[in-house]
Each structure stands twice: as structure tokens, then as C-alpha cells.
Design a protein around this motif. Sequence first.
Motif, PDB file in Angstrom:
ATOM      1  N   ARG A 397       0.854  -1.192   0.000  1.00  0.00           N
ATOM      2  CA  ARG A 397       0.000   0.000   0.000  1.00  0.00           C
ATOM      3  C   ARG A 397       0.888   1.240   0.000  1.00  0.00           C
ATOM      4  O   ARG A 397       1.802   1.373   0.833  1.00  0.00           O
ATOM      5  CB  ARG A 397      -0.922   0.018   1.221  1.00  0.00           C
ATOM      6  CG  ARG A 397      -1.951   1.151   1.147  1.00  0.00           C
ATOM      7  CD  ARG A 397      -3.025   1.051   2.203  1.00  0.00           C
ATOM      8  NE  ARG A 397      -2.551   1.418   3.516  1.00  0.00           N
ATOM      9  CZ  ARG A 397      -2.413   0.596   4.542  1.00  0.00           C
ATOM     10  NH1 ARG A 397      -2.738  -0.683   4.392  1.00  0.00           N
ATOM     11  NH2 ARG A 397      -1.980   0.998   5.713  1.00  0.00           N
ATOM     12  N   PHE A 398       0.635   2.148  -0.935  1.00  0.00           N
ATOM     13  CA  PHE A 398       1.432   3.364  -1.080  1.00  0.00           C
ATOM     14  C   PHE A 398       0.532   4.574  -0.831  1.00  0.00           C
ATOM     15  O   PHE A 398      -0.508   4.719  -1.481  1.00  0.00           O
ATOM     16  CB  PHE A 398       2.035   3.457  -2.492  1.00  0.00           C
ATOM     17  CG  PHE A 398       2.887   2.269  -2.872  1.00  0.00           C
ATOM     18  CD1 PHE A 398       4.239   2.255  -2.589  1.00  0.00           C
ATOM     19  CD2 PHE A 398       2.324   1.169  -3.519  1.00  0.00           C
ATOM     20  CE1 PHE A 398       5.025   1.164  -2.943  1.00  0.00           C
ATOM     21  CE2 PHE A 398       3.104   0.092  -3.881  1.00  0.00           C
ATOM     22  CZ  PHE A 398       4.457   0.092  -3.580  1.00  0.00           C
ATOM     23  N   HIS A 399       0.948   5.434   0.086  1.00  0.00           N
ATOM     24  CA  HIS A 399       0.194   6.644   0.407  1.00  0.00           C
ATOM     25  C   HIS A 399       1.082   7.855   0.120  1.00  0.00           C
ATOM     26  O   HIS A 399       2.186   7.969   0.665  1.00  0.00           O
ATOM     27  CB  HIS A 399      -0.227   6.638   1.876  1.00  0.00           C
ATOM     28  CG  HIS A 399      -1.026   7.837   2.278  1.00  0.00           C
ATOM     29  ND1 HIS A 399      -2.347   8.012   1.917  1.00  0.00           N
ATOM     30  CD2 HIS A 399      -0.690   8.942   3.004  1.00  0.00           C
ATOM     31  CE1 HIS A 399      -2.789   9.152   2.410  1.00  0.00           C
ATOM     32  NE2 HIS A 399      -1.798   9.734   3.077  1.00  0.00           N
ATOM     33  N   ILE A 400       0.619   8.735  -0.755  1.00  0.00           N
ATOM     34  CA  ILE A 400       1.410   9.899  -1.157  1.00  0.00           C
ATOM     35  C   ILE A 400       1.387  10.932  -0.033  1.00  0.00           C
ATOM     36  O   ILE A 400       0.319  11.421   0.352  1.00  0.00           O
ATOM     37  CB  ILE A 400       0.876  10.515  -2.467  1.00  0.00           C
ATOM     38  CG1 ILE A 400       0.692   9.433  -3.532  1.00  0.00           C
ATOM     39  CG2 ILE A 400       1.810  11.611  -2.950  1.00  0.00           C
ATOM     40  CD1 ILE A 400       1.945   8.664  -3.853  1.00  0.00           C
ATOM     41  N   LEU A 401       2.580  11.271   0.475  1.00  0.00           N
ATOM     42  CA  LEU A 401       2.681  12.247   1.570  1.00  0.00           C
ATOM     43  C   LEU A 401       2.984  13.651   1.065  1.00  0.00           C
ATOM     44  O   LEU A 401       2.383  14.623   1.529  1.00  0.00           O
ATOM     45  CB  LEU A 401       3.773  11.811   2.551  1.00  0.00           C
ATOM     46  CG  LEU A 401       3.543  10.494   3.293  1.00  0.00           C
ATOM     47  CD1 LEU A 401       4.730  10.196   4.195  1.00  0.00           C
ATOM     48  CD2 LEU A 401       2.246  10.553   4.092  1.00  0.00           C
ATOM     49  N   ARG A 402       3.932  13.763   0.142  1.00  0.00           N
ATOM     50  CA  ARG A 402       4.304  15.090  -0.359  1.00  0.00           C
ATOM     51  C   ARG A 402       4.575  15.026  -1.856  1.00  0.00           C
ATOM     52  O   ARG A 402       5.057  14.000  -2.368  1.00  0.00           O
ATOM     53  CB  ARG A 402       5.560  15.625   0.355  1.00  0.00           C
ATOM     54  CG  ARG A 402       5.348  15.969   1.815  1.00  0.00           C
ATOM     55  CD  ARG A 402       6.549  16.712   2.385  1.00  0.00           C
ATOM     56  NE  ARG A 402       7.774  15.916   2.311  1.00  0.00           N
ATOM     57  CZ  ARG A 402       8.123  15.016   3.217  1.00  0.00           C
ATOM     58  NH1 ARG A 402       7.332  14.795   4.252  1.00  0.00           N
ATOM     59  NH2 ARG A 402       9.255  14.350   3.090  1.00  0.00           N
ATOM     60  N   ARG A 403       4.253  16.137  -2.528  1.00  0.00           N
ATOM     61  CA  ARG A 403       4.540  16.257  -3.950  1.00  0.00           C
ATOM     62  C   ARG A 403       5.000  17.666  -4.242  1.00  0.00           C
ATOM     63  O   ARG A 403       4.401  18.635  -3.777  1.00  0.00           O
ATOM     64  CB  ARG A 403       3.286  15.940  -4.781  1.00  0.00           C
ATOM     65  CG  ARG A 403       3.597  15.665  -6.246  1.00  0.00           C
ATOM     66  CD  ARG A 403       2.323  15.537  -7.053  1.00  0.00           C
ATOM     67  NE  ARG A 403       1.894  16.830  -7.588  1.00  0.00           N
ATOM     68  CZ  ARG A 403       0.842  17.007  -8.383  1.00  0.00           C
ATOM     69  NH1 ARG A 403       0.085  15.975  -8.697  1.00  0.00           N
ATOM     70  NH2 ARG A 403       0.522  18.192  -8.826  1.00  0.00           N
TER      71      ARG A 403
END
Length: 433
Positions: A397-403
Motif C-alpha cells: 500500500r502506497f500513500h502519497i505524503l508530499r509532492r
Amino acid sequence: MTLILGAIGILLVLSAFFSGSETALTAASRPLMHQLARKGNHRAKLVNRLHERKENLIGAILLGNNLVNIMASALATSVFIAVFGETGVVYATIAMTLLVLIFSEVLPKTYAFENADRMALAIAPLIRIVVLLLSPITRAVQVIVSITLHFLGVDVRSREALATTAEELRGAIALHEGDTGVVRHERAMLHSVLDLAEVQVSEIMTHRNSLVTIDVSQPPETIVDQVLDSPYTRIPVWRDEPDNVIGVLHAKALLRAVRACGSNLDGLNVVALAAKPWFIPETTNLLDQLQAFRERREHFALVVDEYGALMGIVTLEDILEEIVGEIADEHDVMVTGVHPEADGSYVVDGTVTIRDLNREFEWNLPDEEAATIAGLILHEARHIPNTGQTFMFHGFRFHILRRQRNQITALRVMPPESKRIVLQSDDGVETTS
């Protein structure tokens, strides 16, 4: 009657010998026998010679084993018929089946499997004699078998191996038991050695966005300051535009020139001090590049794409780190980019490579289409995700924290339960990470 029973007992012992010998010689460690033979162990040399002619070995053992089993069964049948009449055939079949199964098959083979190396060394001289004595018969049997298979349309010489040598080595490495940090590191090192020919320099290079480069049009004092502030000893220098790299400046060469110039740096010619740049294509594999580093006696190369544009740099240390893991010295900037969390997840910088994650945590994320973890997300998602989005790929599972703009700079990775590692804290309490 007593002589016949004694003969049956001897034949069962011989059957056990042949059965145990087959298991011991086939299960014996080939690397161990090779090493013992190199040290002068004559019995180990015998084992190796028997393995070289495995068809003759197996044929002789099977011939001997079947011969004594059939003879023992025939004698037992005659005894039981004499005692019980015609029904003695049934009793003899049941009795010999149990005796052969227990004492001539399961028991000796179990012992041989548990003590394969020691037993192989012990019985090698005897088996060698058996193979020599029975070789005429076994060769005749092999000829008959080959002719029969030929008429059936089977060519035994064209069989293909199920696995290459490299695949066999990978399997042996995977069987290297243990979950401690030392064992995991050993497995990772051995796998990395086998992967050198399959990994391209583009997968391990330092990307151009992370490079420290110097514009030679700057004043000499500024260039010296930049070199002193850099943690690297070799720095690309460029003119007019960053893609136009004209040389590689070594800090030691610069310091020698600075010492020769004294306090006046106006006459310092940085371009003359820089070594000629060495450009390599991004598709070069690590094994070839390692050999090229050794032949040219250089440690630094610039990586370009098919259009000649600068992609990044690769060093000898980068390739060595692929094998042994991170190599740090007092000048290295230690940024691992991976931070384990209490819930078993990891906060990972987008620039961390998939190969580093797979090697460190024994994950199996694919690295064919992307080199970094952020690149994997982009490849799988087929679009640039927003902060807060969550994806499930390959069991993770991948959760995007910052972009930052179009680049994923940080994400949280939750591996499957089977891929989580139990770490032990300083107070002895085990936590899953």
C-alpha cells in the motif's frame, strides 16, 4: 531353513546398503566434496568421480538393489510355501514388502539423508568397486534403453536443463537459512553479484538533478570555495550550459595548483586541471562497467542517453555499493531516505531506488519499468497522483505524503504482513517494522 533365513537377512542388509548409498551419494554436497578433494581427500575425489559418471553409478546401484531384493523375495517365497503351502505366496509378499520397505528402504535412506556427506565418504570405495564390477551389465542396459527410446521417438541427448547455473545459484542463495540482519545481508550481497550483468548504470547512477557541478566561467576563488564545500573529490565542470561538460576536476589536482599559485589565484586554469570526461551510454550493464573501470583505472564516468544528453554520473563506489551495501566515509552525506514507523510502514523519499528497498528489506517490487519508488508509482498509476492519494500495487500500500510540482518527494509504504521485519529495540522489546 536356517541357512535360507540367514541368506535372506544378508540380502536385506545388502539392499539397505544399496538404498542408503544411492541417497547418500545423490544428496552429498557437491561444493563440500569439491573443497575436500582440493585439500587432498581421496574419498572425496572418489565421490566426485562417481558423480561425473552418474548414469553408471545409478545403474549399478539399481541393478544391485533389484538383484538382492528379487533374490530375497524368491527365497522367502520358497520358505513360506514350504511352511504354509500355496497361501505362503501371499504371506511371503506381505512379509517381504514390510521388511524391504522398513529396513531396506525407509530406514537406510532416512539415515543417509541426515548424514549424506559422512556416509558418502565412507561408502565411496565400496560403491566404486560395485560400479566397476557391474559396468558391463549397466552399459548393456543403457544401450537397450537408448535403442528403445529411439524407436519411441525420444532423443535423450536433446534434453534441456530446467535451470541455468545462475538460476541454480539463486536457488541455493534463497535457501540460505536465517532471518538475522547478517544472513539477510549475505543473501543480498550474493544476489547482487549475480545481478551485475542484468542491471544498467541508469538504475544506480546519481541523477543529474542531484549532481554537484561547476561552471568554469566563474572566478577561480569561487570555484575553489565550491570544491571545498563539496563532499566529493571528483566534480564535473561545464561551460555555457550544464549539459556541456568539458572535464572532471579532481580536488587533489586543484589543491596542488592552488598551492603552486600561492595567494594569487588569478592565473589558476581550471580547464587545464580538469581530466577528460568519460561518457558512457545509460544502457551499459554494471558488470561491463566494472570491468571498464578496472581496465581504464578510472573511478568516474558520465552517463548519457541515446541523444547524448547528460543523465547523471556513476562511480566505482556505486557499483561496489550494489554488492556490499552502503559505503560511507567521513565526508559522505548520509541520507538514507527510509524511516520505519511504529505501525510497520515506512516513510520513503521518492528518490530511493527500488533495488535498494528490495535488497534491504527483501521485498520483491518490480524494477524493470522504473528505477525509483516514485517512478514505480507513476508507472502503475498512469498519472501524477495528488497528495493524500493511496494505491495498492503488488501487495503493497502506497500513500502519497508530499509532492513538489510533478515530482513525488515522499510517500508511506506499507508492505504485506509476510514482508515486515521484526526489529528488537535496545530495551529488548520486539517491534514490527
